[in-house]
Design an enzyme around this catalytic site. Structure first.
Site, short mmCIF file in Angstrom:
data_model
loop_
_atom_site.label_atom_id
_atom_site.label_comp_id
_atom_site.label_asym_id
_atom_site.label_seq_id
_atom_site.Cartn_x
_atom_site.Cartn_y
_atom_site.Cartn_z
N ASP A 130 17.18 -94.91 -46.45
CA ASP A 130 16.81 -93.74 -47.34
C ASP A 130 16.30 -94.41 -48.61
O ASP A 130 16.54 -95.45 -49.29
CB ASP A 130 17.97 -92.88 -47.62
N ASP A 131 15.44 -93.78 -49.20
CA ASP A 131 14.80 -93.86 -50.54
C ASP A 131 14.20 -95.29 -50.60
O ASP A 131 14.65 -96.21 -51.71
CB ASP A 131 16.03 -93.77 -51.69
#
Length: 711
Positions: A130-131
């Site tokens: 994620d991210d």
């Protein structure tokens, strides 16, 4: 609790995952807090803890580094404590910032790191992507056909290397519907994950958005179909790491218990501050237990009933769940967590007890002070009450809504300010005396009195919290309750001034206030300079929007249209030299092609041209020039773009609707538009219109999507 489910891959019975993910940005929780968390989870019936603090360097930034002996000792103790309380400790690692997926040495390093943690006694793992940036390095581009293929290949290899653990979670880069291009059901990324990820691996999902207001059964059915498995919800509804001025102590809500049979599990990623998460975790546990009756057993907690919310869940009441949580939390507030806390309400602790021990020196010669009749009475710390905690929760409720008391206070202040003429100028007795006795004046003063009572309740709550014996909880809350007390103090002074009950408040009216008299900070000043500041306040005033006009396109508009077109292209490029794939419509917006007669519109505001919508009724030749072949039912082309200062979607919808009507009148039976994948703004706009769907078109570049609608 929810019934266990059988794994399709192994046939093993797997329990419903429920618990907490420590996955926020900011200072991680202490070892003592985590150990206490495990005890709470056991007590409340939760079973999982996902270790993923973003600021543990060896979890994310320095994921390749092994843990030192001192760090290893702490993790071993933590894993042991989790097992002791029946909590599944999931160790998560986040290598996505800089891993080269195609490099065997990198994969071997990842395996070595997880082997070390496995040696600590951990048997459950998670890989998080994620991210992170989605652009692959040159080596990975040669080895994998897509970013998703690269992630899945490494995840499958690690999962197999670890012996296919019973619990292994994968967090995709597109972990919510808002990140999916063009949408969940048509996301190439998610389809790759669903088709290629080994069936024993579960997928984390945050819902429609990163912080989802509602999560519906329909949305979970949709993503489950694409992923070919039920997701584990990573729920950010109580997360506050994105705004240091907010904290959330409302109940777990807006997730129907009908979701539970459709999910593999739910993990809450709550506030950065540990102690205020009592409500978030407690109410999640109640939510999980409340579903039991509908899957065949007796419900652990009776939750149906009289919530005042429309369409309330028959098995779960957020209002009742909150009361249960606050009742339990009150007991923790009233317990002394460290020496030196506030004295008891009565000084009986000073009375000499029968004991063989010598009294401490501080106890000797320390008589109880008794004030005389003319002296100030002794200050007495009033005990914190359940009503105080209910008010605290309502003032710091949830990201998308205030609690009922907060809403009432905002509504009343807005009304009192809007109707201040009912009591006239506070400094002019003559004007005010004319108003006295009128019906409006009586109502104003009555509502002002009620508002004052609510303000006093906030001050009382603040004082009682400040004197609560458990200082650890107080310290986590102190900045927030000081802030709300300051804001309420200013509002109260302002209302009293309007009503003529006090002199004009220096806090409210001065041009040179004390720093504590206003909300400051560079971030706040930046936001107040932006055109959209305030439009996401939860208390909504009537919208104050610009006046827009839509008129026919004329040749003199080409220069302004080109400016908007070039500015939006620069916004799509990640770097000045980034090469964007060509669109057929670039010729229209760039002035090389003219729109068909009566098929061009321009949007204007007070500053001039701020948007355009242009169409070609027959785009066949333009498509061939760009090596495209148009679908037979969509011979026409439209393009629309708005300047970033246009924040209201309503004029854009009117403009595209008018253009489509004009093109239908001109004989078109279907239109299409081309969009670069980086243009999320227009992507979302066309998707939300409801009539445009994704099309397949020969010759379409990889990073371009075509959408069309029949006329």
């Amino acid at each position: 609790m929810p019934k266990p489910s059988a794994s399709k891959a192994t046939g093993k019975t797997r329990r419903f995952i429920s618990g907490v993910v420590e996955g926020f940005y900011g200072r991680p929780w202490t070892m003592e807090q985590r150990t206490e968390l495990f005890q709470r989870e056991k007590k409340w019936g939760l079973n999982t803890y996902l270790y993923a603090p973003k600021d543990d360097y060896k979890h994310r930034m320095y994921w390749r580094d092994l843990y030192s002996p001192e760090e290893a000792e702490k993790l071993v103790a933590l894993i042991t404590a989790a097992k002791k309380n029946g909590v599944d400790f999931i160790y998560a690692i986040s290598p996505g910032l800089d891993i080269t997926f195609s490099n065997p040495k990198e994969v071997a390093t990842l395996k070595r790191k997880l082997d070390q943690v496995s040696g600590f006694g951990c048997s459950s793992f998670s890989l998080l992507f994620d991210d992170i940036e989605t652009e692959m390095c040159p080596a990975d581009k040669q080895a994998f056909s897509s970013f998703a293929h690269a992630q899945v290949a490494v995840t499958n290899e690690v999962f197999t290397h670890l012996g296919q653990p019973d619990t292994f979670l994968f967090c995709p880069t597109d972990y919510c519907a808002a990140f999916c291009t063009p949408n969940v059901s048509q996301s190439a990324y998610l389809h790759t994950v669903g088709e290629n990820l080994l069936p024993g691996i579960d997928v984390l999902w945050t819902g429609p958005k990163v912080v989802s207001h509602h999560i519906t059964v329909e949305s979970i059915v949709e993503v489950s179909s694409v992923l070919k498995r039920a997701p584990v919800i990573w729920d950010n509804i109580h997360a506050n790491d994105y705004d240091p001025q907010r904290i959330f102590m409302g109940p777990y809500k807006d997730r129907p218990t009908d979701l539970i049979p459709k999910l593999r599990g739910v993990l809450t990623n709550p506030n950065c501050e540990y102690h205020p998460n009592f409500v978030a975790i407690h109410t999640l546990a109640t939510w999980c237990r409340s579903e039991g009756g509908r899957v065949g057993g007796q419900r652990d907690v009776e939750m149906s009933g009289d919530d005042d919310e429309a369409g309330s869940d028959p098995c779960y009441s957020p209002k009742r769940a909150l009361t249960l949580a606050l009742t339990d939390w009150l007991q923790e507030f009233l317990s002394t967590d460290q020496p030196g806390g506030p004295r008891p309400l009565n000084p009986t602790h000073l009375k000499k007890e029968s004991s063989d021990e010598e009294p401490m020196q501080t106890d000797v010669g320390d008589p109880v002070y008794v004030p005389s009749s003319g002296d100030n009475p002794l200050f007495t710390a009033e005990p914190l009450t359940l009503d105080d905690l209910q008010l605290l929760s309502e003032l710091f409720y949830l990201p998308y809504e205030h609690g009922s008391t907060a809403r009432t206070m905002l509504t009343e202040l807005d009304w009192l300010k809007a109707h201040r003429e009912a009591v006239g100028d506070a400094e002019t007795e003559m004007v005010r005396s004319v108003c006295v006795g009128t019906e409006m004046t009586a109502e104003w003063r009555s509502r002002a009195k009620c508002f004052d009572v609510m303000c006093v309740a906030v001050f009382t709550m603040f004082n009682r919290l400040s004197n609560a014996p458990n200082r650890s909880i107080l310290y986590d809350l102190y900045n927030y309750i000081c802030d709300i007390k300051s804001g309420v103090t200013l509002a109260r002074a302002y209302v009293k001034q309007l009503g003529g009950q006090s002199r004009p408040s220096a806090q409210v009216m001065t041009d040179d206030p004390e720093p504590w008299g206003f909300r400051g900070g560079l971030s706040g000043e930046f936001q107040r300079m932006l055109p959209c500041h305030g439009n996401r306040d939860l208390f909504r005033h009537p919208p104050m929007t610009s006046v827009y006009s839509i008129r026919p396109f004329c040749p003199e508009d080409k220069t302004e249209i080109q400016k908007i077109h070039m500015e939006m292209q620069r916004g799509e490029a990640k770097a000045p030299a980034a090469a964007l794939p060509a669109l057929i419509s670039d010729g229209l917006a760039g002035g090389q092609l003219s729109p068909s007669p009566n098929c061009g519109l321009v949007l204007e505001d007070e500053r001039g041209v701020c948007g355009y919508a242009l169409g070609l009724t027959d785009a066949t030749a333009a498509a061939l020039n760009n090596q495209r072949t148009l679908p037979g039912d969509f011979p026409s082309l439209v393009t629309m773009q708005l300047h970033p200062r246009v924040t209201d979607p309503a004029p854009a919808r009117r403009m595209i609707g008018s253009l489509l009507s004009l093109m239908k009148t001109s004989g078109s039976r279907g239109v299409l538009c081309e969009l670069r994948q980086g243009d999320r703004r227009m992507f979302d706009f066309y998707s939300k219109l409801g009539s445009f769907t994704t099309l397949k078109m020969a010759g379409l570049p990889q990073d371009v999507v075509a959408m069309g609608t029949s006329l």
